[in-house]
Design a protein around this motif. Structure first.
Motif, PDB file in Angstrom:
ATOM      1  N   ASP A 167     157.745 -79.183  44.666  1.00 11.19           N
ATOM      2  CA  ASP A 167     156.690 -78.720  45.801  1.00 11.19           C
ATOM      3  C   ASP A 167     156.902 -77.665  45.865  1.00 11.19           C
ATOM      4  O   ASP A 167     156.147 -76.535  45.786  1.00 11.19           O
ATOM      5  N   GLY A 168     157.542 -76.735  45.686  1.00 11.86           N
ATOM      6  CA  GLY A 168     158.939 -75.288  46.742  1.00 11.86           C
ATOM      7  C   GLY A 168     157.961 -75.534  48.384  1.00 11.86           C
ATOM      8  O   GLY A 168     157.425 -74.233  48.306  1.00 11.86           O
ATOM      9  N   LYS A 169     157.989 -76.482  48.936  1.00 14.61           N
ATOM     10  CA  LYS A 169     157.497 -76.729  50.177  1.00 14.61           C
ATOM     11  C   LYS A 169     158.521 -76.824  50.927  1.00 14.61           C
ATOM     12  O   LYS A 169     159.624 -78.007  50.554  1.00 14.61           O
ATOM     13  N   ALA A 170     158.491 -76.952  52.009  1.00 11.85           N
ATOM     14  CA  ALA A 170     159.244 -78.122  53.805  1.00 11.85           C
ATOM     15  C   ALA A 170     158.798 -79.089  53.908  1.00 11.85           C
ATOM     16  O   ALA A 170     157.496 -79.276  53.553  1.00 11.85           O
ATOM     17  N   HIS A 171     160.172 -80.104  53.284  1.00 14.97           N
ATOM     18  CA  HIS A 171     159.119 -81.436  53.541  1.00 14.97           C
ATOM     19  C   HIS A 171     160.408 -82.157  54.829  1.00 14.97           C
ATOM     20  O   HIS A 171     161.763 -81.807  54.704  1.00 14.97           O
ATOM     21  N   LYS A 172     159.924 -83.233  55.487  1.00 13.39           N
ATOM     22  CA  LYS A 172     160.571 -83.510  56.694  1.00 13.39           C
ATOM     23  C   LYS A 172     160.266 -84.907  57.094  1.00 13.39           C
ATOM     24  O   LYS A 172     159.006 -84.400  57.072  1.00 13.39           O
ATOM     25  N   CYS A 173     160.405 -85.656  57.874  1.00 18.39           N
ATOM     26  CA  CYS A 173     159.797 -86.467  59.103  1.00 18.39           C
ATOM     27  C   CYS A 173     158.401 -85.497  59.202  1.00 18.39           C
ATOM     28  O   CYS A 173     158.899 -84.928  60.058  1.00 18.39           O
ATOM     29  N   THR A 174     157.231 -86.938  59.382  1.00 19.74           N
ATOM     30  CA  THR A 174     156.133 -86.093  60.370  1.00 19.74           C
ATOM     31  C   THR A 174     156.432 -87.110  61.529  1.00 19.74           C
ATOM     32  O   THR A 174     155.122 -87.006  62.478  1.00 19.74           O
ATOM     33  N   LEU A 175     157.112 -87.919  61.530  1.00 14.81           N
ATOM     34  CA  LEU A 175     156.898 -89.524  62.593  1.00 14.81           C
ATOM     35  C   LEU A 175     155.901 -89.878  62.438  1.00 14.81           C
ATOM     36  O   LEU A 175     154.759 -90.728  63.212  1.00 14.81           O
ATOM     37  N   CYS A 176     155.728 -90.142  60.898  1.00 14.09           N
ATOM     38  CA  CYS A 176     154.286 -90.364  60.400  1.00 14.09           C
ATOM     39  C   CYS A 176     153.043 -90.662  61.270  1.00 14.09           C
ATOM     40  O   CYS A 176     151.871 -91.048  61.702  1.00 14.09           O
ATOM     41  N   TYR A 177     153.041 -88.833  61.234  1.00 13.19           N
ATOM     42  CA  TYR A 177     151.371 -87.994  61.969  1.00 13.19           C
ATOM     43  C   TYR A 177     149.832 -89.133  60.827  1.00 13.19           C
ATOM     44  O   TYR A 177     149.547 -89.527  62.392  1.00 13.19           O
ATOM     45  N   ASP A 178     150.166 -89.350  60.082  1.00  8.58           N
ATOM     46  CA  ASP A 178     149.001 -89.805  59.724  1.00  8.58           C
ATOM     47  C   ASP A 178     148.869 -91.372  60.151  1.00  8.58           C
ATOM     48  O   ASP A 178     148.330 -91.775  61.240  1.00  8.58           O
ATOM     49  N   ARG A 179     149.571 -92.099  60.378  1.00 10.11           N
ATOM     50  CA  ARG A 179     149.947 -94.122  61.074  1.00 10.11           C
ATOM     51  C   ARG A 179     149.577 -92.815  62.625  1.00 10.11           C
ATOM     52  O   ARG A 179     148.798 -93.671  62.877  1.00 10.11           O
ATOM     53  N   LEU A 180     150.193 -92.424  63.053  1.00 14.87           N
ATOM     54  CA  LEU A 180     150.131 -92.301  64.160  1.00 14.87           C
ATOM     55  C   LEU A 180     147.611 -92.081  64.560  1.00 14.87           C
ATOM     56  O   LEU A 180     147.515 -92.905  65.480  1.00 14.87           O
ATOM     57  N   LYS A 181     147.775 -90.803  63.810  1.00 16.82           N
ATOM     58  CA  LYS A 181     145.970 -90.935  64.073  1.00 16.82           C
ATOM     59  C   LYS A 181     145.696 -92.100  63.779  1.00 16.82           C
ATOM     60  O   LYS A 181     144.416 -91.810  64.272  1.00 16.82           O
ATOM     61  N   GLY A 182     145.544 -92.884  62.886  1.00 16.97           N
ATOM     62  CA  GLY A 182     145.038 -94.249  62.860  1.00 16.97           C
ATOM     63  C   GLY A 182     145.759 -94.827  64.051  1.00 16.97           C
ATOM     64  O   GLY A 182     145.316 -96.379  63.475  1.00 16.97           O
ATOM     65  N   GLY A 183     146.797 -95.190  64.634  1.00 15.53           N
ATOM     66  CA  GLY A 183     146.728 -96.213  65.646  1.00 15.53           C
ATOM     67  C   GLY A 183     147.580 -97.220  65.508  1.00 15.53           C
ATOM     68  O   GLY A 183     147.973 -97.948  66.173  1.00 15.53           O
ATOM     69  N   LEU A 184     148.506 -96.412  64.525  1.00 18.85           N
ATOM     70  CA  LEU A 184     149.621 -97.636  63.672  1.00 18.85           C
ATOM     71  C   LEU A 184     150.616 -97.101  64.213  1.00 18.85           C
ATOM     72  O   LEU A 184     150.894 -95.130  64.677  1.00 18.85           O
ATOM     73  N   GLU A 185     152.139 -97.913  64.480  1.00 12.01           N
ATOM     74  CA  GLU A 185     153.582 -97.366  64.499  1.00 12.01           C
ATOM     75  C   GLU A 185     154.306 -96.868  63.586  1.00 12.01           C
ATOM     76  O   GLU A 185     153.171 -97.618  62.181  1.00 12.01           O
ATOM     77  N   PRO A 186     154.865 -95.791  63.508  1.00 10.51           N
ATOM     78  CA  PRO A 186     156.223 -95.439  62.381  1.00 10.51           C
ATOM     79  C   PRO A 186     156.088 -96.525  61.167  1.00 10.51           C
ATOM     80  O   PRO A 186     156.449 -97.355  62.089  1.00 10.51           O
ATOM     81  N   ALA A 187     156.087 -95.600  60.059  1.00  6.21           N
ATOM     82  CA  ALA A 187     156.487 -97.059  59.376  1.00  6.21           C
ATOM     83  C   ALA A 187     158.086 -97.877  59.533  1.00  6.21           C
ATOM     84  O   ALA A 187     157.998 -98.613  59.357  1.00  6.21           O
ATOM     85  N   CYS A 188     158.947 -96.795  60.082  1.00  7.12           N
ATOM     86  CA  CYS A 188     160.140 -97.128  59.832  1.00  7.12           C
ATOM     87  C   CYS A 188     160.726 -97.936  61.059  1.00  7.12           C
ATOM     88  O   CYS A 188     161.752 -98.791  61.249  1.00  7.12           O
ATOM     89  N   SER A 189     159.844 -97.914  62.208  1.00  5.66           N
ATOM     90  CA  SER A 189     160.681 -98.852  63.635  1.00  5.66           C
ATOM     91  C   SER A 189     159.515 -99.619  63.439  1.00  5.66           C
ATOM     92  O   SER A 189     159.856-101.069  64.066  1.00  5.66           O
ATOM     93  N   LYS A 190     158.446-100.148  62.460  1.00  6.04           N
ATOM     94  CA  LYS A 190     157.762-100.892  62.900  1.00  6.04           C
ATOM     95  C   LYS A 190     158.713-102.305  61.172  1.00  6.04           C
ATOM     96  O   LYS A 190     158.771-103.477  61.662  1.00  6.04           O
ATOM     97  N   ALA A 191     159.103-101.598  60.396  1.00 16.40           N
ATOM     98  CA  ALA A 191     160.015-102.097  59.440  1.00 16.40           C
ATOM     99  C   ALA A 191     161.335-102.582  60.396  1.00 16.40           C
ATOM    100  O   ALA A 191     161.940-103.483  59.955  1.00 16.40           O
ATOM    101  N   CYS A 192     161.844-101.962  61.363  1.00 12.03           N
ATOM    102  CA  CYS A 192     163.897-102.246  61.467  1.00 12.03           C
ATOM    103  C   CYS A 192     163.118-103.412  61.877  1.00 12.03           C
ATOM    104  O   CYS A 192     162.717-104.110  62.907  1.00 12.03           O
ATOM    105  N   PRO A 193     164.191-104.187  61.420  1.00 12.43           N
ATOM    106  CA  PRO A 193     164.076-105.511  61.758  1.00 12.43           C
ATOM    107  C   PRO A 193     165.334-106.313  63.668  1.00 12.43           C
ATOM    108  O   PRO A 193     164.878-107.412  63.833  1.00 12.43           O
TER     109      PRO A 193
END
Ligand code: SF4
Lengths: 296, 320
Positions: A167-193
């Motif tokens: 898509d010709g844009k810069a990308h990187k981890c957002t620290l799950c900005y969308d999840r934080l806005k919804g009060g959720l913790e980021p996906a990776c840390s939640k999945a880490c067993p």
């Protein structure tokens, strides 16, 4: 670990709406704007399962990079990229040697991620303002603004952010900005067993991390140290702290991390001033030469 | 390292090549197209320095006349037109080029440069248009109005000719970050040299031509010195420098310097020939130097030992 009292309100899985302040149940923290959040990645707990990589790809709907084997231990991801925002590195340290200590203690594994630098070289480089510090003090690229100039890519001292050819844009981890806005913790840390990746408020995280170092010391592991907290390796040259910081037991270089990243914007003014001085000097010389009386 | 003998994995594992992570790059290389961006940097330098010269020459208008000013004005139009086009072409989402003017971020040379280019484009266009239209339509006031933009065009021109050095220096790319000051001095001086020789190329007056060549000679000497000091910094940082003085640098600086020196003692006829040869060498060298700087920077990003070593050096310098 005790179960949060509120968890009893949700005995079933399968909800039609997110649990309010879910992060409180999964990461003992409430996500509130105006506070500083990040990751503490404890490499002594990492088992190399790559659940974080998978969870990240799933949640953020990231396309696959190369499918193949690199030959570098179990690391077939290779590096962080525009489409890979968590990357587990594998180092086999004398694993098969006679001197190896028992119980796989020669394995080093680390889940790498964008460091969410305070202050962030990528943000300082971005000419459009697409890269910015969010209300959670994380660093995010606004996809509707980025024009793909690519200047953040060489600016990042950790080699994290990248342009996507899709898509010709810069990308990187957002620290799950969308999840934080919804009060959720980021996906990776939640999945880490193993809780190798922990999400939380910076103050609490740094405190927890220091306690962990001391705890490890007490157990005879004396080479554990933090990378990215103020005054430690990784937080240097004007980069005060990394909101994604690490507990390591080997030199940072082994994980491709610089001991002392520098802040590129520190070079802007000295460089500009030197160049302008040189040109101004030459302009004065020209003015003088143009004003000379005729010789010929 | 002693390996367990006879096992199925009885081979040395590449677990720690030189203490880096499998020798994989530690920083990412800039995604710039070297040719397009290098050409832009060259044009920005040429145009910026040309605007500087037209301002300087307009102070000596009575002596040298208008023609040199008009030629400098024409050169100053290259960056806002062709140059800006190349920049937009290099964007990966070019239809959003105007987002460059969404904010001003003084820590980012890319942002500084975008605004410089806009400011310069406006000022240089106003100055040249005033000059040209005022002359053709015999409107004195238009000429005076254009003259008001001479100084702003010259000042932004100086910025445009040098900021590109800091554009590369303010990154984590080892070869660009290793010599931030030398790099922009090199770029700035090369810009002055290219504009001076380009103006000398078409200059019929031998006195002005000789003066322009002298300025070019001085600029080339500054460029040479800056390039040498940059090379020292690269060597200290463990970056593969391309020999003590690569042939490209010799053709772009030493050769024209020699030609200009030789022309200084010639009569106007051969002087002009030598001066023109010097101009071609300077323009070619200036363009090649920019493209090569970008290329070399990109390849320096691939070696983790260089970037990690740079970081170590900063670390020990800070501890002192
Ligand atoms: S690690 Fe790189 S991409 Fe992440 S915040 Fe820091 S500079 Fe930006």
């Amino acid at each position: 670990m005790e179960v949060h009292q509120r968890a009893r309100n949700y005995p079933e899985s399968g909800f039609d709406a997110p649990i309010p302040d879910e992060a409180e149940l999964t990461a003992q923290t409430r996500v509130r704007p105006g506070r500083s959040y990040g990751f503490f990645t404890d490499t002594t707990l990492c088992i190399g399962c790559k659940a974080c990589e998978v969870a990240c790809k799933e949640w953020n709907n990231l396309p696959a990079d190369d499918l193949g084997l690199t030959g570098n231990s179990y690391d077939n991801t290779g590096a962080l990229s525009a489409h890979t925002w968590r990357h587990v590195s594998f180092i086999e340290d004398n694993v098969r040697a006679e001197i190896s200590r028992p119980f796989q203690s020669g394995w080093l594994m680390m889940s790498d991620v964008c460091k969410h630098c305070q202050t962030a070289p990528c943000v300082e480089a971005c000419p459009t303002g697409a890269l910015f510090h969010t209300e959670f003090r994380t660093v995010v690229v606004q996809q509707d603004i980025c024009n793909g100039c690519g200047y953040c890519v060489p600016a990042c001292p950790f080699g994290v952010v990248e342009l996507s050819a899709l898509d010709g844009k810069a990308h990187k981890c957002t620290l799950c900005y969308d999840r934080l806005k919804g009060g959720l913790e980021p996906a990776c840390s939640k999945a880490c067993p193993t809780d190798s990746i922990q999400f939380g408020e910076m103050e609490a995280l740094e405190e927890r991390a220091l306690r962990r170092v001391r705890d490890l010391e007490a157990r005879g592991i004396d080479d554990a140290y933090l990378y990215g907290v103020p005054g430690s390796p990784g937080a240097a040259g004007g980069i005060e702290r990394l909101n994604a910081f690490f507990l390591l037991t080997a030199a940072p270089e082994r994980f491709n991390l610089p001991v002392a990243p520098s802040r590129p914007s520190d070079r802007t003014m000295p460089s500009l001033a030197a160049g302008i001085t040189a040109v101004a000097g030459l302009a004065l010389a020209a003015l003088f030469l143009f004003g000379r009386s005729d010789r010929t | 390292m002693t390996l367990v003998q006879g096992g199925p994995n009885d081979h040395a594992l590449p677990s720690r090549p030189n203490g880096t992570y499998y020798d994989l790059p530690q920083v990412k290389a800039a995604p710039f197209k070297s040719g397009a961006v290098g050409t832009y940097v060259f044009l920005a330098g040429l145009s910026g320095a040309s605007a500087l010269f037209s301002a300087l020459l307009s102070r000596r208008r009575r002596r040298y006349g208008d023609s040199a000013i008009r030629r400098a004005d024409a050169l100053s139009m290259l960056a806002p037109t062709l140059g800006a086009g190349l920049l937009i072409y290099d964007l990966k989402t070019p239809q959003r080029f105007y987002n460059m003017l969404r904010i001003f971020r003084p820590s980012s040379p890319m942002s500084i440069g975008s605004w410089l280019l806009v400011g310069f484009g406006g000022a240089a266009t106003a100055a040249s248009a005033g000059e040209m239209l005022g002359r053709h339509m015999k409107l004195g006031w238009l000429r005076h109005l254009g003259a008001c933009f001479r100084v702003p065009a010259a000042l932004t021109g100086v910025g445009l000719a040098t900021y590109t050095g800091s554009l590369f220096a303010a990154t984590s790319t080892p070869r660009w970050a290793a010599a931030p000051k030398s790099l922009s001095v090199q770029f700035g001086a090369s810009s002055v040299a290219s504009a001076a020789t380009a103006l000398a190329f078409a200059e019929p007056r031998s006195d002005l031509r000789r003066s322009l060549d002298l300025v070019a000679g001085a600029a080339l000497a500054v460029e040479l010195a800056a390039a040498q000091s940059a090379r020292r910094a690269y060597r200290a940082a463990g970056i593969q420098a391309d020999g003590p003085m690569p042939i490209r640098d010799q053709l772009g600086t030493l050769l024209p310097l020699g030609l200009i020196a030789a022309s200084a003692v010639c009569s106007p006829g051969p002087q002009r020939t030598l001066s023109r040869l010097a101009c071609l060498a300077v323009l070619g060298g200036s363009l090649a130097m920019r493209i090569q700087t970008i290329e070399a920077g990109k390849s320096s990003a691939a070696d983790p030992r260089v970037s990690l070593r740079l970081a170590r050096r900063t670390h020990s310098a800070m501890r002192k």
